[in-house]
Design a protein around this motif. Structure first.
Motif, PDB file in Angstrom:
ATOM      1  N   GLY A  31     -11.214  -9.142   6.423  1.00  0.00           N
ATOM      2  CA  GLY A  31     -11.395  -8.702   5.045  1.00  0.00           C
ATOM      3  C   GLY A  31     -10.485  -9.455   4.092  1.00  0.00           C
ATOM      4  O   GLY A  31      -9.866 -10.457   4.434  1.00  0.00           O
ATOM      5  N   CYS A  32     -10.368  -8.950   2.875  1.00  0.00           N
ATOM      6  CA  CYS A  32      -9.558  -9.570   1.817  1.00  0.00           C
ATOM      7  C   CYS A  32      -8.094  -9.201   2.030  1.00  0.00           C
ATOM      8  O   CYS A  32      -7.656  -8.133   1.605  1.00  0.00           O
ATOM      9  CB  CYS A  32     -10.037  -9.104   0.446  1.00  0.00           C
ATOM     10  SG  CYS A  32     -11.776  -9.461   0.140  1.00  0.00           S
ATOM     11  N   ASP A  33      -7.373 -10.070   2.685  1.00  0.00           N
ATOM     12  CA  ASP A  33      -6.036  -9.777   3.192  1.00  0.00           C
ATOM     13  C   ASP A  33      -5.094  -9.173   2.155  1.00  0.00           C
ATOM     14  O   ASP A  33      -4.523  -8.114   2.365  1.00  0.00           O
ATOM     15  CB  ASP A  33      -5.427 -11.048   3.786  1.00  0.00           C
ATOM     16  CG  ASP A  33      -4.133 -10.788   4.522  1.00  0.00           C
ATOM     17  OD1 ASP A  33      -4.114  -9.898   5.403  1.00  0.00           O
ATOM     18  OD2 ASP A  33      -3.140 -11.464   4.213  1.00  0.00           O
ATOM     19  N   GLY A  34      -4.919  -9.819   1.028  1.00  0.00           N
ATOM     20  CA  GLY A  34      -3.971  -9.332   0.028  1.00  0.00           C
ATOM     21  C   GLY A  34      -4.354  -7.979  -0.536  1.00  0.00           C
ATOM     22  O   GLY A  34      -3.509  -7.087  -0.668  1.00  0.00           O
ATOM     23  N   ASN A  35      -5.615  -7.807  -0.874  1.00  0.00           N
ATOM     24  CA  ASN A  35      -6.079  -6.534  -1.425  1.00  0.00           C
ATOM     25  C   ASN A  35      -5.933  -5.405  -0.416  1.00  0.00           C
ATOM     26  O   ASN A  35      -5.520  -4.293  -0.770  1.00  0.00           O
ATOM     27  CB  ASN A  35      -7.536  -6.635  -1.873  1.00  0.00           C
ATOM     28  CG  ASN A  35      -7.714  -7.516  -3.081  1.00  0.00           C
ATOM     29  OD1 ASN A  35      -6.803  -7.675  -3.883  1.00  0.00           O
ATOM     30  ND2 ASN A  35      -8.882  -8.113  -3.203  1.00  0.00           N
ATOM     31  N   LEU A  36      -6.275  -5.672   0.831  1.00  0.00           N
ATOM     32  CA  LEU A  36      -6.214  -4.613   1.842  1.00  0.00           C
ATOM     33  C   LEU A  36      -4.774  -4.269   2.217  1.00  0.00           C
ATOM     34  O   LEU A  36      -4.468  -3.103   2.491  1.00  0.00           O
ATOM     35  CB  LEU A  36      -7.042  -5.011   3.061  1.00  0.00           C
ATOM     36  CG  LEU A  36      -8.536  -5.173   2.743  1.00  0.00           C
ATOM     37  CD1 LEU A  36      -9.291  -5.671   3.972  1.00  0.00           C
ATOM     38  CD2 LEU A  36      -9.130  -3.879   2.225  1.00  0.00           C
ATOM     39  N   LYS A  37      -3.877  -5.249   2.180  1.00  0.00           N
ATOM     40  CA  LYS A  37      -2.456  -4.943   2.389  1.00  0.00           C
ATOM     41  C   LYS A  37      -1.944  -4.050   1.264  1.00  0.00           C
ATOM     42  O   LYS A  37      -1.176  -3.123   1.491  1.00  0.00           O
ATOM     43  CB  LYS A  37      -1.631  -6.226   2.445  1.00  0.00           C
ATOM     44  CG  LYS A  37      -1.727  -6.965   3.752  1.00  0.00           C
ATOM     45  CD  LYS A  37      -0.876  -8.229   3.687  1.00  0.00           C
ATOM     46  CE  LYS A  37      -1.000  -9.041   4.951  1.00  0.00           C
ATOM     47  NZ  LYS A  37      -0.277 -10.328   4.846  1.00  0.00           N
ATOM     48  N   ALA A  38      -2.372  -4.342   0.037  1.00  0.00           N
ATOM     49  CA  ALA A  38      -1.946  -3.543  -1.111  1.00  0.00           C
ATOM     50  C   ALA A  38      -2.471  -2.114  -1.007  1.00  0.00           C
ATOM     51  O   ALA A  38      -1.723  -1.152  -1.235  1.00  0.00           O
ATOM     52  CB  ALA A  38      -2.425  -4.199  -2.408  1.00  0.00           C
ATOM     53  N   ILE A  39      -3.733  -1.965  -0.674  1.00  0.00           N
ATOM     54  CA  ILE A  39      -4.316  -0.623  -0.516  1.00  0.00           C
ATOM     55  C   ILE A  39      -3.552   0.140   0.563  1.00  0.00           C
ATOM     56  O   ILE A  39      -3.228   1.318   0.383  1.00  0.00           O
ATOM     57  CB  ILE A  39      -5.815  -0.710  -0.179  1.00  0.00           C
ATOM     58  CG1 ILE A  39      -6.605  -1.170  -1.402  1.00  0.00           C
ATOM     59  CG2 ILE A  39      -6.347   0.623   0.319  1.00  0.00           C
ATOM     60  CD1 ILE A  39      -8.046  -1.489  -1.129  1.00  0.00           C
ATOM     61  N   SER A  40      -3.241  -0.521   1.665  1.00  0.00           N
ATOM     62  CA  SER A  40      -2.516   0.130   2.756  1.00  0.00           C
ATOM     63  C   SER A  40      -1.167   0.654   2.291  1.00  0.00           C
ATOM     64  O   SER A  40      -0.758   1.764   2.651  1.00  0.00           O
ATOM     65  CB  SER A  40      -2.319  -0.847   3.915  1.00  0.00           C
ATOM     66  OG  SER A  40      -3.568  -1.245   4.441  1.00  0.00           O
TER      67      SER A  40
END
Length: 82
Positions: A31-40
């Motif tokens: 998936g979209c690494d940066g966005n998904l890290k932020a959501i996490s």
């Protein structure tokens, strides 16, 4: 840790840890690494119901779901399995 295989999105796996009704951690594979890290990071420490109120039903482009929507499904499944 509960592993969930999302459907209809770019991420290939979502690993979630829930303690009662609180999100402990979320990790996406793919998936979209940066966005998904932020959501996490943003959902850590939140109540599952609060995360669901914010993100359930969220879509991505023309898809009927999104990684955030699939994460809510993973959290609900993990919560039910406790």
């Amino acid at each position: 840790m509960h592993s969930y295989i999302p459907r209809g999105v770019c991420s290939r796996q979502i690993d979630v840890e829930v303690n009662g009704d609180t999100v402990e951690s979320v990790q996406f594979t793919g998936g979209c690494d940066g966005n998904l890290k932020a959501i996490s990071k943003l959902v850590a420490g939140m109540k599952v119901d609060d995360v669901a109120a914010l993100l359930e039903g969220n879509t991505c482009g023309r898809r009927s779901t999104s990684c955030a929507d699939q994460m809510v499904r993973a959290l609900r499944e993990a919560q039910a399995a406790q």
